[in-house]
Design a protein around this motif. Structure first.
Motif, PDB file in Angstrom:
ATOM      1  N   LEU A   1       0.390   7.416   4.094  1.00  0.00           N
ATOM      2  CA  LEU A   1       0.443   8.820   4.529  1.00  0.00           C
ATOM      3  C   LEU A   1       0.157   9.710   3.320  1.00  0.00           C
ATOM      4  N   ASP A   2       0.728   9.326   2.198  1.00  0.00           N
ATOM      5  CA  ASP A   2       0.491  10.010   0.923  1.00  0.00           C
ATOM      6  C   ASP A   2      -1.008   9.960   0.578  1.00  0.00           C
ATOM      7  N   ALA A   3      -1.575   8.764   0.574  1.00  0.00           N
ATOM      8  CA  ALA A   3      -2.955   8.592   0.103  1.00  0.00           C
ATOM      9  C   ALA A   3      -3.980   9.300   0.996  1.00  0.00           C
ATOM     10  N   LEU A   4      -3.833   9.134   2.310  1.00  0.00           N
ATOM     11  CA  LEU A   4      -4.831   9.723   3.215  1.00  0.00           C
ATOM     12  C   LEU A   4      -4.907  11.246   3.064  1.00  0.00           C
ATOM     13  N   THR A   5      -3.756  11.815   2.720  1.00  0.00           N
ATOM     14  CA  THR A   5      -3.709  13.277   2.601  1.00  0.00           C
ATOM     15  C   THR A   5      -4.549  13.787   1.428  1.00  0.00           C
ATOM     16  N   ASN A   6      -4.968  12.879   0.533  1.00  0.00           N
ATOM     17  CA  ASN A   6      -5.794  13.327  -0.600  1.00  0.00           C
ATOM     18  C   ASN A   6      -7.027  14.093  -0.135  1.00  0.00           C
TER      19      ASN A   6
ATOM     20  N   GLY B   1     -11.466   9.339  -6.223  1.00  0.00           N
ATOM     21  CA  GLY B   1     -10.227   9.470  -6.983  1.00  0.00           C
ATOM     22  C   GLY B   1      -9.394   8.198  -6.968  1.00  0.00           C
ATOM     23  N   THR B   2      -8.134   8.331  -7.337  1.00  0.00           N
ATOM     24  CA  THR B   2      -7.250   7.162  -7.392  1.00  0.00           C
ATOM     25  C   THR B   2      -5.946   7.395  -6.627  1.00  0.00           C
ATOM     26  N   ASP B   3      -5.460   6.294  -6.059  1.00  0.00           N
ATOM     27  CA  ASP B   3      -4.294   6.268  -5.165  1.00  0.00           C
ATOM     28  C   ASP B   3      -3.152   5.619  -5.958  1.00  0.00           C
ATOM     29  N   GLU B   4      -2.232   6.431  -6.455  1.00  0.00           N
ATOM     30  CA  GLU B   4      -1.401   5.966  -7.564  1.00  0.00           C
ATOM     31  C   GLU B   4       0.064   5.670  -7.248  1.00  0.00           C
ATOM     32  N   HIS B   5       0.468   5.892  -5.998  1.00  0.00           N
ATOM     33  CA  HIS B   5       1.887   5.649  -5.687  1.00  0.00           C
ATOM     34  C   HIS B   5       2.097   4.297  -4.990  1.00  0.00           C
ATOM     35  N   GLY B   6       3.373   4.024  -4.693  1.00  0.00           N
ATOM     36  CA  GLY B   6       3.717   2.856  -3.883  1.00  0.00           C
ATOM     37  C   GLY B   6       4.156   1.664  -4.708  1.00  0.00           C
ATOM     38  N   GLN B   7       4.587   0.669  -3.926  1.00  0.00           N
ATOM     39  CA  GLN B   7       5.198  -0.509  -4.520  1.00  0.00           C
ATOM     40  C   GLN B   7       4.193  -1.355  -5.313  1.00  0.00           C
ATOM     41  N   LYS B   8       2.947  -1.372  -4.825  1.00  0.00           N
ATOM     42  CA  LYS B   8       1.918  -2.181  -5.492  1.00  0.00           C
ATOM     43  C   LYS B   8       1.726  -1.688  -6.928  1.00  0.00           C
ATOM     44  N   ILE B   9       1.631  -0.381  -7.069  1.00  0.00           N
ATOM     45  CA  ILE B   9       1.419   0.191  -8.401  1.00  0.00           C
ATOM     46  C   ILE B   9       2.699   0.059  -9.224  1.00  0.00           C
ATOM     47  N   GLN B  10       3.834   0.319  -8.567  1.00  0.00           N
ATOM     48  CA  GLN B  10       5.103   0.206  -9.317  1.00  0.00           C
ATOM     49  C   GLN B  10       5.244  -1.203  -9.897  1.00  0.00           C
TER      50      GLN B  10
ATOM     51  N   SER C   1       6.427   3.059  10.598  1.00  0.00           N
ATOM     52  CA  SER C   1       7.365   3.381   9.524  1.00  0.00           C
ATOM     53  C   SER C   1       6.610   4.180   8.455  1.00  0.00           C
ATOM     54  N   ILE C   2       7.127   5.358   8.107  1.00  0.00           N
ATOM     55  CA  ILE C   2       6.392   6.198   7.141  1.00  0.00           C
ATOM     56  C   ILE C   2       7.246   6.605   5.939  1.00  0.00           C
ATOM     57  N   SER C   3       8.302   5.825   5.696  1.00  0.00           N
ATOM     58  CA  SER C   3       9.018   6.063   4.426  1.00  0.00           C
ATOM     59  C   SER C   3       9.627   4.749   3.967  1.00  0.00           C
ATOM     60  N   ARG C   4       9.881   4.650   2.678  1.00  0.00           N
ATOM     61  CA  ARG C   4      10.521   3.464   2.105  1.00  0.00           C
ATOM     62  C   ARG C   4      11.684   3.928   1.242  1.00  0.00           C
ATOM     63  N   LYS C   5      12.714   3.045   1.200  1.00  0.00           N
ATOM     64  CA  LYS C   5      13.925   3.442   0.503  1.00  0.00           C
ATOM     65  C   LYS C   5      14.209   2.548  -0.700  1.00  0.00           C
ATOM     66  N   SER C   6      13.542   1.366  -0.741  1.00  0.00           N
ATOM     67  CA  SER C   6      13.958   0.373  -1.728  1.00  0.00           C
ATOM     68  C   SER C   6      13.256   0.486  -3.074  1.00  0.00           C
ATOM     69  N   PHE C   7      12.428   1.496  -3.256  1.00  0.00           N
ATOM     70  CA  PHE C   7      11.835   1.745  -4.573  1.00  0.00           C
ATOM     71  C   PHE C   7      11.576   3.247  -4.670  1.00  0.00           C
ATOM     72  N   SER C   8      11.197   3.692  -5.853  1.00  0.00           N
ATOM     73  CA  SER C   8      11.191   5.146  -6.037  1.00  0.00           C
ATOM     74  C   SER C   8       9.827   5.743  -6.384  1.00  0.00           C
ATOM     75  N   TRP C   9       8.814   4.922  -6.631  1.00  0.00           N
ATOM     76  CA  TRP C   9       7.551   5.438  -7.150  1.00  0.00           C
ATOM     77  C   TRP C   9       6.702   6.027  -6.015  1.00  0.00           C
ATOM     78  N   GLY C  10       6.881   7.319  -5.799  1.00  0.00           N
ATOM     79  CA  GLY C  10       6.125   7.970  -4.730  1.00  0.00           C
ATOM     80  C   GLY C  10       6.577   9.410  -4.586  1.00  0.00           C
ATOM     81  N   ILE C  11       6.126  10.010  -3.503  1.00  0.00           N
ATOM     82  CA  ILE C  11       6.515  11.403  -3.235  1.00  0.00           C
ATOM     83  C   ILE C  11       7.743  11.373  -2.332  1.00  0.00           C
TER      84      ILE C  11
ATOM     85  N   ILE D   1       7.761   8.766   0.602  1.00  0.00           N
ATOM     86  CA  ILE D   1       6.807   8.797   1.719  1.00  0.00           C
ATOM     87  C   ILE D   1       5.888   7.574   1.630  1.00  0.00           C
ATOM     88  N   TYR D   2       5.656   6.949   2.760  1.00  0.00           N
ATOM     89  CA  TYR D   2       4.778   5.769   2.847  1.00  0.00           C
ATOM     90  C   TYR D   2       3.450   6.064   2.150  1.00  0.00           C
ATOM     91  N   VAL D   3       3.050   5.129   1.305  1.00  0.00           N
ATOM     92  CA  VAL D   3       1.904   5.395   0.432  1.00  0.00           C
ATOM     93  C   VAL D   3       0.608   5.699   1.203  1.00  0.00           C
TER      94      VAL D   3
END
Ligand code: MSP
Length: 512
Positions: free
Chosen positions: A230-235, A48-57, A206-216, A226-228
């Protein structure tokens, strides 16, 4: 023994279209999924694909696109590649799907409820390209720029409020887990790297970020995503309908048998992931295998280096099965390997055209001409016949064991050895000299056809399209392939009609 088998690839970042490195992970996972299926396992194969986080944003911003729309487009190229590679995946997960949000939020809530998470402030290095936090000692300065020593990726200084996972508390428990599960991390060299990293001291993560919004969003505090990782591994859980732990998918397939990944993302899978799971009271996966890199020339492929190899281009020229065969056979699994047109062409000529293709073609052509298109009746097998036929039954337990330890190269070397023996058998027995002894001529052809059948079954996980073509001449279809039938020396029924076989691999003339 449970007959279920769950294998995963990493979920890929849809920040740019897929390249040969991604294709490699997927092909290897497909090989294991197929081999387990023909061994009678109930397999679940996920990619599958890992679609959240700052890199994708950031990639979406650069393309001037809404992030979801951006992901829709590039995720599709990964999904298309799965079909082009003939992957037998059972599911393709996208982390922007609702089922995944439910799963990640649930895991977060459990960790929070269990007191594994606290709010504080992060001040340190972050690499957007790796989506990873790094310690001071992992950073270098090159040409005035800060980079991460191991990945070479640029890092930036981040200071923001963040939720932390109490990773430090899991240090000893992880070390105990590794020693109780000595095959959790393979290959061995990677395991040692992980253990020394953990022994060197784990800091809370650190498992969360505040300075951007693209994520869960963090369920209890919507200012944080939520840190991308932690998000991604849960897939791996989401695809089994977690948090519904009573449903059949979860019951049958968790814990995963193997997360197949590249060595670059070992820390996330072998340290953070089992720690999150242990902390949440969920069983960790049984194995994490970190394979090496496919190098282009001598370097890892990357967009910034401009040395990306496009698997689709290679497949157009050489065909899919030739690429699959090359990657599985010529790369020493677990180590880095390289691919070039020259090496691929040599491999096609020597192994595929001259060895496998040649065996199939000449035996079937001989059969057609001298017996007709049917399975001949046999006389008693002599010692030469039995020696070669029994090689399969006498080695089957050994090759299964090697496969269960991901020793792909041993497996393929065994098959190539049998191919060589089969060609030699046909040459040495020289059925064309036995025209006055029909019984012996028939028996040699029968044995040779059996060898083609056995070898094709073993090669099926490597080259599904080509071997299915060969097996179809014996009216064996994909569902009927049964690994243990390689021990049967009289599987083919006398007088059964067989069909003709087109050329499997054309020899590449280097002067063309
Ligand atoms: N999204 C994360 C993984 C999350 S898994 C929960 C990620 N994605 S990625 O797109 O960068 O792909 C990483 C994986 O692709 C590597 O771990 C590896 O499996 C594969 N490869 C990418 N480049 C590669 C090579 N050059 N060679 C071999 N495989 C490589 O990291």
């Amino acid at each position: 023994m449970s007959k279920n088998f769950y294998i995963t690839t990493p979920i890929y970042y849809p920040s740019a279209k897929p390249h040969m490195g991604h294709a490699y992970s997927s092909i290897v996972a497909d090989f294991f999924a197929r081999i387990k299926r023909i061994q009678g396992y109930n397999v679940f194969f996920l990619t599958g694909t890992d679609e959240h986080g700052q890199k994708i944003q950031r990639a979406a911003e650069k393309a001037n696109k809404d992030p979801l729309k951006f992901c829709d487009e590039i995720s599709k190229t990964f999904k298309d590649l799965s079909s082009i590679l003939n992957l037998s995946n059972d599911d393709f997960i996208r982390t922007t799907e609702k089922r995944h949000f439910i799963s990640v939020e649930n895991l977060w809530n459990i960790l929070e409820k269990k007191g594994e998470i606290y709010l504080s402030k992060y001040a340190g290095w972050y690499s957007v390209s790796d989506e990873a936090f790094y310690n001071d000692d992992e950073i270098d300065t090159v040409n005035g720029k800060k980079i991460c020593k191991s990945s070479g990726s640029p890092v930036e200084w981040v200071e923001e409020e963040s939720f932390f996972f109490k990773l430090s508390k899991w240090q000893d428990k992880l070390l105990k887990f590794y020693s109780e599960n000595p095959k959790f991390i393979l290959p061995e060299t990677r395991k040692n790297e992980v253990i020394s990293f953990v022994k060197s001291g784990l800091k809370d993560l650190s498992i969360s970020r505040k300075s951007f919004s693209w994520g869960i969003k963090v369920p209890s505090n919507k200012d944080h995503v939520i840190y991308v990782w932690l998000d991604a591994l849960t897939n791996y859980l989401s695809a089994l309908n977690y948090p519904d732990e009573k449903n059949n998918l979860f019951k049958n397939f968790w814990p995963a048998n193997i997360h197949l990944i590249g060595k670059d993302i070992l820390r996330f899978h072998a340290v953070y992931w089992p720690a999150f799971l242990l902390a949440a009271g969920i069983k960790p996966p049984l194995r994490v295998y970190g394979h090496g890199w496919i190098l282009s020339g001598e370097e890892k492929m990357s967009k910034s280096k401009g040395n990306i190899l496009d698997p689709i281009e290679i497949i157009k020229v050489y065909g899919l099965d030739a690429l699959r065969y090359y990657l599985l056979k010529e790369v020493s699994f677990g180590n880095d390997g390289s691919i070039s047109k020259e090496k691929l062409e040599n491999c096609i000529n020597s192994d595929l055209a001259n060895n496998y293709g040649n065996l199939c073609q000449r035996v079937i052509a001989f059969c057609e001409k001298n017996i007709g298109l049917e399975i001949p009746s046999t006389d008693k097998f002599n010692n030469d016949d039995l020696n070669i036929l029994n090689n399969f039954s006498s080695n089957i337990d050994n090759i299964i064991d090697k496969i269960d330890n991901q020793n792909i190269n041993y497996y393929i070397d065994f098959v190539v050895g049998q191919l060589f023996n089969a060609n030699k058998y046909f040459n040495d027995q020289a059925p064309w000299t036995k025209k006055s002894d029909t019984k012996r001529l028939n028996t040699i052809v029968y044995v040779s056809l059996e060898l083609i059948r056995k070898i094709s079954i073993l090669l099926y996980p490597v080259m599904p399209q080509t071997t299915l073509k060969v097996l179809s001449i014996f009216s064996i279809n994909e569902k009927q392939i049964n690994f243990s039938s390689i021990t049967d020396n009289k599987f083919l029924k006398e007088k059964m009609k067989i069909s003709k076989l087109d050329i499997l691999f054309k020899k590449i003339n280097k002067n063309d």
